[in-house]
Design a protein around this motif. Structure first.
Motif, PDB file in Angstrom:
ATOM      1  N   PRO A 175       0.825  -1.230   0.000  1.00 52.35           N
ATOM      2  CA  PRO A 175       0.000   0.000   0.000  1.00 52.35           C
ATOM      3  C   PRO A 175       0.850   1.268   0.000  1.00 52.35           C
ATOM      4  O   PRO A 175       0.338   2.343  -0.231  1.00 52.35           O
ATOM      5  CB  PRO A 175      -0.830  -0.132   1.278  1.00 52.35           C
ATOM      6  N   PHE A 176       2.144   1.147   0.331  1.00 48.89           N
ATOM      7  CA  PHE A 176       2.980   2.346   0.421  1.00 48.89           C
ATOM      8  C   PHE A 176       4.028   2.394  -0.685  1.00 48.89           C
ATOM      9  O   PHE A 176       5.060   3.025  -0.553  1.00 48.89           O
ATOM     10  CB  PHE A 176       3.677   2.399   1.787  1.00 48.89           C
ATOM     11  N   ALA A 177       3.767   1.715  -1.749  1.00 48.33           N
ATOM     12  CA  ALA A 177       4.745   1.690  -2.839  1.00 48.33           C
ATOM     13  C   ALA A 177       4.987   3.103  -3.374  1.00 48.33           C
ATOM     14  O   ALA A 177       4.071   3.921  -3.430  1.00 48.33           O
ATOM     15  CB  ALA A 177       4.230   0.803  -3.957  1.00 48.33           C
ATOM     16  N   ASP A 178       6.232   3.363  -3.709  1.00 49.89           N
ATOM     17  CA  ASP A 178       6.598   4.674  -4.252  1.00 49.89           C
ATOM     18  C   ASP A 178       5.999   4.816  -5.646  1.00 49.89           C
ATOM     19  O   ASP A 178       6.349   4.038  -6.549  1.00 49.89           O
ATOM     20  CB  ASP A 178       8.131   4.766  -4.315  1.00 49.89           C
ATOM     21  N   PRO A 179       5.082   5.770  -5.802  1.00 52.14           N
ATOM     22  CA  PRO A 179       4.459   5.895  -7.124  1.00 52.14           C
ATOM     23  C   PRO A 179       5.395   6.485  -8.168  1.00 52.14           C
ATOM     24  O   PRO A 179       5.083   6.505  -9.348  1.00 52.14           O
ATOM     25  CB  PRO A 179       3.286   6.836  -6.867  1.00 52.14           C
ATOM     26  N   GLY A 180       6.559   6.984  -7.725  1.00 48.12           N
ATOM     27  CA  GLY A 180       7.490   7.582  -8.683  1.00 48.12           C
ATOM     28  C   GLY A 180       7.044   8.970  -9.094  1.00 48.12           C
ATOM     29  O   GLY A 180       5.992   9.458  -8.673  1.00 48.12           O
ATOM     30  N   LEU A 181       7.876   9.597  -9.866  1.00 46.88           N
ATOM     31  CA  LEU A 181       7.580  10.959 -10.302  1.00 46.88           C
ATOM     32  C   LEU A 181       6.784  10.928 -11.600  1.00 46.88           C
ATOM     33  O   LEU A 181       7.004  10.048 -12.437  1.00 46.88           O
ATOM     34  CB  LEU A 181       8.887  11.729 -10.544  1.00 46.88           C
ATOM     35  N   PRO A 182       5.867  11.881 -11.729  1.00 44.93           N
ATOM     36  CA  PRO A 182       5.170  11.957 -13.014  1.00 44.93           C
ATOM     37  C   PRO A 182       6.161  12.314 -14.121  1.00 44.93           C
ATOM     38  O   PRO A 182       7.214  12.891 -13.848  1.00 44.93           O
ATOM     39  CB  PRO A 182       4.148  13.081 -12.789  1.00 44.93           C
ATOM     40  N   ALA A 183       5.820  11.969 -15.307  1.00 38.21           N
ATOM     41  CA  ALA A 183       6.725  12.259 -16.427  1.00 38.21           C
ATOM     42  C   ALA A 183       6.960  13.761 -16.527  1.00 38.21           C
ATOM     43  O   ALA A 183       6.035  14.565 -16.312  1.00 38.21           O
ATOM     44  CB  ALA A 183       6.114  11.742 -17.718  1.00 38.21           C
ATOM     45  N   HIS A 184       8.173  14.120 -16.819  1.00 38.55           N
ATOM     46  CA  HIS A 184       8.504  15.547 -16.909  1.00 38.55           C
ATOM     47  C   HIS A 184       7.924  16.143 -18.183  1.00 38.55           C
ATOM     48  O   HIS A 184       8.055  15.580 -19.263  1.00 38.55           O
ATOM     49  CB  HIS A 184      10.028  15.729 -16.901  1.00 38.55           C
ATOM     50  N   GLU A 185       7.278  17.308 -17.990  1.00 39.34           N
ATOM     51  CA  GLU A 185       6.729  17.985 -19.166  1.00 39.34           C
ATOM     52  C   GLU A 185       7.511  19.258 -19.399  1.00 39.34           C
ATOM     53  O   GLU A 185       7.585  20.108 -18.500  1.00 39.34           O
ATOM     54  CB  GLU A 185       5.258  18.319 -18.927  1.00 39.34           C
ATOM     55  N   PRO A 186       8.092  19.418 -20.545  1.00 41.11           N
ATOM     56  CA  PRO A 186       8.877  20.638 -20.791  1.00 41.11           C
ATOM     57  C   PRO A 186       7.977  21.872 -20.817  1.00 41.11           C
ATOM     58  O   PRO A 186       6.822  21.803 -21.241  1.00 41.11           O
ATOM     59  CB  PRO A 186       9.511  20.385 -22.156  1.00 41.11           C
ATOM     60  N   ARG A 187       8.530  22.978 -20.309  1.00 44.20           N
ATOM     61  CA  ARG A 187       7.798  24.243 -20.364  1.00 44.20           C
ATOM     62  C   ARG A 187       8.019  24.886 -21.724  1.00 44.20           C
ATOM     63  O   ARG A 187       8.901  24.478 -22.478  1.00 44.20           O
ATOM     64  CB  ARG A 187       8.293  25.201 -19.278  1.00 44.20           C
ATOM     65  N   ARG A 188       7.257  25.919 -21.969  1.00 45.29           N
ATOM     66  CA  ARG A 188       7.389  26.580 -23.268  1.00 45.29           C
ATOM     67  C   ARG A 188       8.803  27.129 -23.446  1.00 45.29           C
ATOM     68  O   ARG A 188       9.389  27.066 -24.517  1.00 45.29           O
ATOM     69  CB  ARG A 188       6.364  27.716 -23.322  1.00 45.29           C
ATOM     70  N   THR A 189       9.336  27.655 -22.328  1.00 43.26           N
ATOM     71  CA  THR A 189      10.667  28.256 -22.419  1.00 43.26           C
ATOM     72  C   THR A 189      11.754  27.201 -22.618  1.00 43.26           C
ATOM     73  O   THR A 189      12.875  27.527 -22.970  1.00 43.26           O
ATOM     74  CB  THR A 189      10.970  29.065 -21.141  1.00 43.26           C
ATOM     75  N   ASP A 190      11.415  25.920 -22.363  1.00 37.84           N
ATOM     76  CA  ASP A 190      12.399  24.863 -22.588  1.00 37.84           C
ATOM     77  C   ASP A 190      12.530  24.515 -24.073  1.00 37.84           C
ATOM     78  O   ASP A 190      13.567  24.042 -24.521  1.00 37.84           O
ATOM     79  CB  ASP A 190      12.004  23.593 -21.826  1.00 37.84           C
TER      80      ASP A 190
END
Ligand code: FES
Length: 355
Positions: A27-42
């Motif tokens: 029940p406490f599994a690390d869900p991990g980070l959401p996928a990175h979304e580049p910003r417009r300035t990127d």
């Protein structure tokens, strides 16, 4: 008895992460980070340049506001009152100083935030828990990350931002520096002497009761009481009365001569009557409380306590040195008089104080 918690869990579905906990059994599994979304300035160099200009503009506005602060301080009359909705009537100087300093600081903060949100790297990095003391590898890693962060922030590359940031940070402290002018001119020798300086052995100055405005004789000072005195000739109607009384005010006590511990202090008094400065040596409050059993005088401001039977030595509180004592005697008519000034400046310490 061994008991598997997951057996009792309902077949829950973690909607936020789309993870079926019953399926995974943790029940406490690390869900991990959401996928990175580049910003417009990127992905858009023009957007990045626009953001760079916006950040720099805020730093430039900060610089202008600081210049406005100094200009306001130099040019606006301190007594000028203006009407400003919805504040009502306010001091023009205070309003101008508050607004310009507020804008200068706000623009530095807003510029830094906008810079971080649009141009600095926004990759999220999980921080693993580890022992508090880092080993060499971790330290090297941190230094490496710092260098990477500095490179990614574009601090070296985006010279416009860097230079305007330095400019705004360099100018802001000037606001504090110009305010030093309000400290006024140095006191020079003005604090070295009080109104008692006019007293001489050949021309003694009488001690006048501050309540009755009458010169005092030795018999007027009774044991256990605290009497306040000023120099003869100083009147409340005098233009500089407040300035003078802040230096000249005395407090008189009568202590049995055998109870006076400090021989020098006893010699400066007259038959057990001792005249001390009423001005506290901490930050200059008038002392007004006296404990007749212990001969302690207490300053009501920060509780500095002086032993009047022992040369007004500080026995408690923040005061830095004893209360100066004025040498007194009586004239031919029996009135209490001073024959000279205090041996040292009265009141709080200051830079040029001799000791
Ligand atoms: S002014 Fe007297 S204790 Fe601070």
């Amino acid at each position: 008895m061994s008991h598997d918690m997951s057996e009792n869990l309902p077949e829950a579905h973690d909607a936020s992460h789309g993870t079926d906990v019953a399926t995974h059994g943790d029940p406490f599994a690390d869900p991990g980070l959401p996928a990175h979304e580049p910003r417009r300035t990127d992905i858009d160099e023009r957007a990045a340049q626009r953001a760079e200009r916006q950040v720099s503009l805020m730093f430039v506005v900060s610089m202008l506001a600081t210049v406005g602060f100094i200009a306001s301080y130099a040019s606006i009359d301190a007594d000028k009152i203006v009407y400003i909705f919805p504040l009502g009537h306010v001091s023009a100087l205070n309003f101008a100083l508050g607004m310009t300093l507020g804008v200068a600081l706000f623009c530095i903060g807003a510029g830094a935030v906008h810079w971080a949100r649009t141009l600095m790297s926004d990759h999220e990095l999980p921080a693993e828990r580890h022992p508090i003391e880092a080993d060499d590898d971790v330290r090297n890693d941190v230094i490496e990350q710092f260098k990477t962060g500095a490179a990614e922030s574009g601090f070296g590359r985006r010279k416009l931002i860097r230079n305007t940031l330095f400019g705004s940070l360099a100018l802001v402290p000037l606001s504090g520096v110009v305010l030093l002018r309000d400290l006024g001119p140095l006191p020079e020798k003005k604090l070295l002497h009080t109104g008692w300086v006019e007293a001489e052995p050949s021309k003694p100055l009488r001690l006048v009761n501050m309540n009755t405005d009458q010169p005092m004789k030795a018999e007027d000072i009774v044991q256990g009481s605290l009497t306040f005195a000023k120099p003869e000739g100083l009147e409340e109607s005098d233009e500089d009365f407040q300035q003078q009384i802040a230096k000249d005010a005395l407090m008189l006590v009568r202590i049995a001569p055998e109870d006076i511990k400090d021989a020098k202090s006893r010699d400066k008094g007259f038959e057990g009557i001792l005249a001390y400065s009423k001005i506290c040596t901490h930050v200059g409050c008038p002392i007004s409380l006296y404990e007749q059993q212990t001969h302690h005088a207490l300053c009501p401001c920060h509780q500095s306590t002086f032993d009047l039977a022992d040369g007004a030595r500080v026995i408690f509180g923040p005061a830095g040195h004893p209360l100066p004592q004025l040498k007194i005697t009586t004239d031919e008519q029996g009135f209490l008089v001073a024959t000279g000034d205090f041996d040292e400046p009265v009141g709080p310490s200051y830079w040029e104080r001799p000791r």
